[in-house]
Design a protein around this motif. Sequence first.
Motif, PDB file in Angstrom:
ATOM      1  N   LYS A  94     -10.535 -37.223   9.841  1.00  0.00           N
ATOM      2  CA  LYS A  94     -10.940 -35.815   9.788  1.00  0.00           C
ATOM      3  C   LYS A  94     -11.917 -35.429  10.888  1.00  0.00           C
ATOM      4  O   LYS A  94     -12.261 -34.262  11.031  1.00  0.00           O
ATOM      5  N   ALA A  95     -12.376 -36.404  11.641  1.00  0.00           N
ATOM      6  CA  ALA A  95     -13.379 -36.132  12.675  1.00  0.00           C
ATOM      7  C   ALA A  95     -12.767 -35.373  13.849  1.00  0.00           C
ATOM      8  O   ALA A  95     -11.631 -35.631  14.253  1.00  0.00           O
ATOM      9  N   LYS A  96     -13.552 -34.440  14.367  1.00  0.00           N
ATOM     10  CA  LYS A  96     -13.129 -33.661  15.532  1.00  0.00           C
ATOM     11  C   LYS A  96     -14.045 -33.904  16.731  1.00  0.00           C
ATOM     12  O   LYS A  96     -13.686 -33.607  17.856  1.00  0.00           O
ATOM     13  N   VAL A 152     -29.893 -51.103  11.014  1.00  0.00           N
ATOM     14  CA  VAL A 152     -30.299 -49.859  11.672  1.00  0.00           C
ATOM     15  C   VAL A 152     -29.551 -48.659  11.091  1.00  0.00           C
ATOM     16  O   VAL A 152     -30.144 -47.619  10.818  1.00  0.00           O
ATOM     17  N   PHE A 153     -28.247 -48.820  10.885  1.00  0.00           N
ATOM     18  CA  PHE A 153     -27.412 -47.693  10.457  1.00  0.00           C
ATOM     19  C   PHE A 153     -27.056 -47.731   8.970  1.00  0.00           C
ATOM     20  O   PHE A 153     -26.146 -47.031   8.542  1.00  0.00           O
ATOM     21  N   GLN A 154     -27.803 -48.506   8.193  1.00  0.00           N
ATOM     22  CA  GLN A 154     -27.432 -48.805   6.811  1.00  0.00           C
ATOM     23  C   GLN A 154     -26.855 -47.628   6.019  1.00  0.00           C
ATOM     24  O   GLN A 154     -25.756 -47.729   5.482  1.00  0.00           O
ATOM     25  N   ASP A 155     -27.548 -46.528   5.889  1.00  0.00           N
ATOM     26  CA  ASP A 155     -27.087 -45.413   5.064  1.00  0.00           C
ATOM     27  C   ASP A 155     -26.055 -44.531   5.750  1.00  0.00           C
ATOM     28  O   ASP A 155     -25.368 -43.754   5.087  1.00  0.00           O
ATOM     29  N   THR A 156     -25.937 -44.636   7.051  1.00  0.00           N
ATOM     30  CA  THR A 156     -25.020 -43.761   7.785  1.00  0.00           C
ATOM     31  C   THR A 156     -23.730 -44.469   8.194  1.00  0.00           C
ATOM     32  O   THR A 156     -22.782 -43.803   8.610  1.00  0.00           O
ATOM     33  N   LYS A 157     -23.704 -45.786   8.043  1.00  0.00           N
ATOM     34  CA  LYS A 157     -22.509 -46.541   8.426  1.00  0.00           C
ATOM     35  C   LYS A 157     -21.334 -46.084   7.563  1.00  0.00           C
ATOM     36  O   LYS A 157     -21.441 -45.981   6.345  1.00  0.00           O
ATOM     37  N   PHE A 158     -20.247 -45.799   8.188  1.00  0.00           N
ATOM     38  CA  PHE A 158     -19.008 -45.308   7.587  1.00  0.00           C
ATOM     39  C   PHE A 158     -19.114 -43.878   7.066  1.00  0.00           C
ATOM     40  O   PHE A 158     -18.138 -43.336   6.586  1.00  0.00           O
ATOM     41  N   GLU A 159     -20.291 -43.275   7.148  1.00  0.00           N
ATOM     42  CA  GLU A 159     -20.430 -41.851   6.804  1.00  0.00           C
ATOM     43  C   GLU A 159     -20.179 -41.012   8.048  1.00  0.00           C
ATOM     44  O   GLU A 159     -19.433 -40.061   8.011  1.00  0.00           O
ATOM     45  N   GLU A 173     -16.879 -33.921  11.542  1.00  0.00           N
ATOM     46  CA  GLU A 173     -15.923 -32.817  11.471  1.00  0.00           C
ATOM     47  C   GLU A 173     -16.479 -31.574  12.149  1.00  0.00           C
ATOM     48  O   GLU A 173     -15.728 -30.721  12.597  1.00  0.00           O
ATOM     49  N   ARG A 174     -17.826 -31.468  12.167  1.00  0.00           N
ATOM     50  CA  ARG A 174     -18.491 -30.287  12.725  1.00  0.00           C
ATOM     51  C   ARG A 174     -19.348 -30.690  13.921  1.00  0.00           C
ATOM     52  O   ARG A 174     -19.817 -31.811  14.030  1.00  0.00           O
ATOM     53  N   PHE A 175     -19.590 -29.715  14.785  1.00  0.00           N
ATOM     54  CA  PHE A 175     -20.393 -29.952  15.982  1.00  0.00           C
ATOM     55  C   PHE A 175     -21.871 -30.165  15.662  1.00  0.00           C
ATOM     56  O   PHE A 175     -22.572 -30.868  16.366  1.00  0.00           O
ATOM     57  N   GLU A 176     -22.391 -29.556  14.593  1.00  0.00           N
ATOM     58  CA  GLU A 176     -23.830 -29.627  14.283  1.00  0.00           C
ATOM     59  C   GLU A 176     -24.234 -31.030  14.028  1.00  0.00           C
ATOM     60  O   GLU A 176     -24.138 -31.783  13.302  1.00  0.00           O
TER      61      GLU A 176
END
Length: 176
Positions: A94-96, A152-159, A173-176
């Motif tokens: 879904k990433a753009k 380092v990326f623990q909570d953001t990995k795969f998010e 999915e969004r530019f922000e």
Amino acid sequence: MEYEIQLIEKTPVRLPPYRLSPPKMQYLREHIKSLLKDGVIEPSLSNYSSPVFLMPKPGGAYRAVVDFRMLNKRNSIESVPLPDVHSAFHLFTKAKYFTTLDLNQAYYQIPLAKASKPLTAFCTDWNLYQYTRVPFGLATGAQVLSRLLDRVFQDTKFEFVYHYSDDVVIYSERFE
């Protein structure tokens, strides 16, 4: 975080230096000067000794590579799951927007434990040196780097962050 090499076989690796042509030897001397200046290596008195050689890179330069094959046979491989590049495609559906980062010389950012430094000793015709940082060519280097990046990326990995080796992809999915 310091990395400690865990050996399963304690017999020291003792190999002679590989022979280099005079131009390659000069290139290696300059490279070693740079590594010494940056604190990546230091002179050694270790009873371990792995040879170093030069691999050609595009554009006529070389990459210095220590032949750690014998040390790697004695090294306990860690059970750190390495990212699978194929799983990244499922995450990116879904990433753009994508940002990619190449962590230049990422292994050199990870200090070696004091007891591990002598194990990484490498020989040249003129001296013996050892790494103070995780060297390229160590069998467990990828696992060590992956563990650090997971922290380092623990909570953001795969998010919205995915790392593979020394490459980090930030996707959204969004530019922000």
